[in-house]
Structures are given as C-alpha cells and as structure tokens.
Write a protein that holds these residues in place. Structure first.
Motif, PDB file in Angstrom:
ATOM      1  N   ILE A  52       7.510   0.667   2.188  1.00  0.00           N
ATOM      2  CA  ILE A  52       7.520   1.146   0.801  1.00  0.00           C
ATOM      3  C   ILE A  52       8.923   1.437   0.271  1.00  0.00           C
ATOM      4  CG2 ILE A  52       7.280   3.624   1.317  1.00  0.00           C
ATOM      5  CD1 ILE A  52       5.196   3.719  -0.970  1.00  0.00           C
ATOM      6  N   SER A  82       5.275   0.564  -4.410  1.00  0.00           N
ATOM      7  CA  SER A  82       3.959   1.083  -4.019  1.00  0.00           C
ATOM      8  C   SER A  82       2.908   0.686  -5.052  1.00  0.00           C
ATOM      9  CB  SER A  82       4.011   2.608  -3.872  1.00  0.00           C
ATOM     10  OG  SER A  82       4.223   3.216  -5.144  1.00  0.00           O
ATOM     11  N   SER A 110       0.585   2.497  -6.356  1.00  0.00           N
ATOM     12  CA  SER A 110       0.433   3.491  -7.436  1.00  0.00           C
ATOM     13  C   SER A 110       1.517   3.333  -8.498  1.00  0.00           C
ATOM     14  CB  SER A 110       0.465   4.912  -6.852  1.00  0.00           C
ATOM     15  OG  SER A 110       1.675   5.107  -6.128  1.00  0.00           O
ATOM     16  N   ASP A 111       2.785   3.039  -8.064  1.00  0.00           N
ATOM     17  CA  ASP A 111       3.870   2.832  -9.037  1.00  0.00           C
ATOM     18  C   ASP A 111       3.663   1.531  -9.816  1.00  0.00           C
ATOM     19  OD1 ASP A 111       5.148   5.163  -8.393  1.00  0.00           O
ATOM     20  OD2 ASP A 111       6.560   4.241  -6.971  1.00  0.00           O
ATOM     21  N   ASP A 131       0.844  -1.201   0.000  1.00  0.00           N
ATOM     22  CA  ASP A 131       0.000   0.000   0.000  1.00  0.00           C
ATOM     23  C   ASP A 131       0.882   1.255   0.000  1.00  0.00           C
ATOM     24  OD1 ASP A 131      -2.920   0.959   0.515  1.00  0.00           O
ATOM     25  OD2 ASP A 131      -1.637   2.148   1.866  1.00  0.00           O
ATOM     26  N   ASP A 132       0.373   2.316  -0.596  1.00  0.00           N
ATOM     27  CA  ASP A 132       1.139   3.569  -0.703  1.00  0.00           C
ATOM     28  C   ASP A 132       1.534   4.121   0.660  1.00  0.00           C
ATOM     29  OD1 ASP A 132       0.765   3.240  -3.361  1.00  0.00           O
ATOM     30  OD2 ASP A 132      -0.328   5.108  -3.718  1.00  0.00           O
ATOM     31  N   ASN A 133       0.771   3.788   1.705  1.00  0.00           N
ATOM     32  CA  ASN A 133       1.050   4.306   3.050  1.00  0.00           C
ATOM     33  C   ASN A 133       1.851   3.310   3.910  1.00  0.00           C
ATOM     34  OD1 ASN A 133      -0.436   6.694   2.543  1.00  0.00           O
ATOM     35  ND2 ASN A 133      -2.361   5.585   2.934  1.00  0.00           N
TER      36      ASN A 133
END
Length: 417
Positions: free
Chosen positions: A73, A80, A82-83, A67-69
């Motif tokens: 990461i 992440s 998103s990447d 997860d991005d959070n």
C-alpha cells in the motif's frame, strides 16, 4: 499562476531566444518532472501531456489499486481501495487509477521556482547555442559592430547582439575603433568562462590574412592556388607563400591582380600592411632568395643540422635584406623555417686572422659567441655591422665596440708590415 500562463510566458521567451519547439518541449517536461520528484520522490508513474501552442498542461499520476490491508500500500505506484473510491466509487482492486494533478497542487512557491528554472534553462541553452555556433566558425571571418572600447580590449556585438571581444594583442597596432564602426576579424578561439561563452576575435592572426585572400582571389577559393604559409608583423609587413596547381596560372600575379586591384583591398583592411606575395618552391636556396626579396643574394651556405643559413650580399643589398627594424629578415627566417644570417661580401680573406689568435685580448666566451654564428676570422667579424651582431648574439654594445677596435688595430698592423 495557472499552467497556461506559465507555458505561454515560457513559450514567448523561448521563441524570442530562437529555441526550437522540440527543445522547448524537452525543457518543459524536464522541469515539471523535477517538480514531481521533489513532491513524490519519483516520476516513474507520471505522464505529462503538453500542448505548447494552446498553453495546455496535463499531469497524470498512475497507480494500481490494492486492498487496504496489502503490504504494497505504501509503494509509489499503489493506492488503497478506500482512497481510490474517493476518486470514483466503483473502482475495484487490481484496476489502475489515473489521477490528474493540477499545477496548483504543487504550491505557489514551487510554481514560481519552476518559472525561474525554465527561464534559466533557456538562458543556459542560449549560451550553449552561441558557444557551438562560434566554435564551428573558428578560423572564419565575421563582422561585428563596435559597442564599447576599453584599454585592453574592444567589445563588438554581432547581429544577434552576442558579445565578441578583440583583445589588445589581437588588434593591429594602427587600428582605431569608434562606437558604431563595423569591424571584420577572424574567430580566434571560443571559451567558457564562469558559465558564459567568451568569443575571442583576432585581426593579427595569419588566418585573418588567409581568409582575406580567399575572399579576394577566386583561384584560392576554388583550390587552384594554395597558400603554403603566412608570416606577419601585423600592420607593418607580411610574407605570403603561394603555389599554383595549374601551370597556366601565375600564383603571384593572380593574388596581386591587375595593377594590384586584388591586393589593394586587403592592404587597406590591414591598415596598409606591406604584403610580399612569394612563389613557393621546394628548392630551398631559391625559396630563401625569394623570401629575402627585394634583396639580391650573391651566395649562401645552408647548415641543415643547426637550422641556419648564411647569406652573402653586396654592401648595398644588406639593408634591403634586413629591412626596416629587421622586419624583412625576421619574416623571411620564419617563412623558410631557418635562421638567416646576413653577411657583407668581403674583398679578400687571404690575409685574414683567426679569432683564436686573439685569446690574449678577447675573452674566450666572446670568441665562442662569435663562432656560434659562423664568424671565426677577424675580417668576417668586421664585415658584419654592430646592429647585426647585437641582434644575432648575446654580446653588449660596449663589448662589440671593443672587439672591433682590437681586430681593426691588429689588421692595420698586419697591413703596415
């Protein structure tokens, strides 16, 4: 430069240097993993797929989607969400992403550095192969072609154009080298100097003569005859002690051959070195007699504690025992492992005079030096030549002349009384 050009150029270079495929694959992978570590600090989550024949290279970076959070990461093996979705939009957290890394992604400088590193690794590998090859051949005869002649050494090239050296001290004094000549020698030692293998050959080593005998005498090669010891004055004279394990075989005759046929080729190779082949025996007295051949010994006295042996010969045999320049007696001493002292047989010692009687005329240290080599009477000293005394003692020529004069005058006075 793309991967196929890099791998193909490296592959051709490696084949030219006779590097096998598994070694080539290992070097390629090591270099690419070094590139990866420089860019990403680790290569743990990377796979490298190589096809040397086709020039194909694939580098895959494997990461787990988080997860991005997430606190993970920034780990090297995490990416992440998103990447990851920039690579493929339907990725989800927990899945693994395998992203292909192109060689171009490392940058032009890194690729050129990799190419130089590959070539250097091959050169280092080639040096190691040469070192190991000749290290395994120490004591064996090899041939090389004379490439260059210098004052202190001669440079030869083998069939693979590896450099071989024969230093001046390892050359037979009568050797004359010209560019293009084929030269045989024994591998004396192999060293690494400034990262390069240095192969030293010798033509003066006893091992060279031993290998020549093995090549020319089948009985030695087959183990029916053993070479017990070899001593040499290279290019001048050698003594070879041999022993037969078969009572039906004469070891000396087998080594010499019919009419000298076997030994002649060895003598020619060694620039007409005079070779005495001697039948080895554990009987020390007989062994010494054979070692001093062609001289005939009348009697001898062996002192095992001092490691010396006194041999007595008729006057006409002394020069034969000593040999030209003292070669025969030097080699015989080295062969039997004892210091041999040669004496002329004296007619009578009945009216001899002890050296202790001459302390007023001859210094004590001179008498001590004469006694050290077994001379303790006037006649025993006069029975030895000046050349012999110069060789066997620390006395100077003038001192020996004075001693001779004093002893002769005293003996003449005794005779006249």
């Amino acid at each position: 430069m793309n991967s196929s050009v890099l791998i193909e150029s490296f592959s051709e270079f490696a084949k030219f240097k006779n590097i096998d495929r598994p070694t080539m694959m290992r070097i390629l992978e090591d270099v690419f993993r070094t590139m990866i570590r420089k860019k990403w600090s680790t290569d743990e989550n990377f796979d490298i797929i190589l096809n040397v024949e086709k020039g194909d290279l694939e580098i895959w970076r494997n990461r787990e989607i988080v997860d991005d959070n997430s606190e993970d990461i920034w780990d090297h093996d995490k990416i992440s969400l998103s990447d990851a979705r920039k690579i493929e939009p339907d990725f989800e957290v927990g899945e693994e992403v395998s992203e292909e890394v192109k060689l171009e992604d490392f940058g032009r400088r890194a690729v050129l550095t990799a190419r130089q590193t590959l070539i250097q690794r091959i050169k280092d590998m080639e040096k190691e192969l040469v070192f190991q090859k000749y290290k395994d051949q120490v004591g064996e005869i090899i041939s090389g072609e004379v490439y260059q002649v210098w004052n202190r050494e001669v440079l030869l090239l083998d069939q693979e154009e590896n450099e071989l050296l024969i230093p001046k001290v390892e050359q037979i004094p009568k050797d004359r080298y010209r560019k293009g000549d084929t030269v045989r020698a024994v591998v004396q030692r192999v060293e690494i100097v400034n990262g390069n293998p240095k192969i030293i050959l010798s033509r003066t080593s006893p091992a060279f003569l031993e290998r020549l005998f093995e090549n020319e005498v089948p009985e030695i090669y087959d183990g029916l005859i053993a070479i017990k010891k070899i001593v040499r004055e290279p290019g001048e004279r050698a003594k070879v002690a041999v022993e037969s394990f078969d009572d039906r075989i004469d070891p000396v005759g087998a080594c010499v051959g019919m009419k000298g046929s076997r030994i002649h080729s060895i003598v020619r190779e060694l620039e007409n070195e005079n070779i005495d082949v001697i039948n080895y025996t554990e009987n020390t007295e007989l062994y010494i007699q054979r070692a001093l051949s062609p001289a005939k010994i009348s009697s001898m006295k062996i002192d095992e504690e001092s490691g010396r042996v006194s041999v007595f010969l008729k006057p006409d045999q002394v020069s034969l025992a000593i040999g030209k320049g003292g070669q025969n007696i030097k080699l015989a001493s080295r062969l039997v492992g004892l210091e041999i002292d040669v004496f002329r047989e004296s007619e009578s010692y009945e009216e001899d005079i002890s050296l202790e009687e001459f302390t007023d005329e001859i210094e004590d240290w001179v008498i001590a030096e004469l006694r050290r080599i077994g001379l303790d009477t006037a006649k025993s000293v006069l029975a030895v030549s000046k050349e012999d005394l110069l060789r066997r003692t620390e006395l100077e020529e003038e001192t020996i002349d004075d001693v001779f004069t004093i002893l002769r005058e005293e003996l003449e006075e005794e005779d006249n009384q």
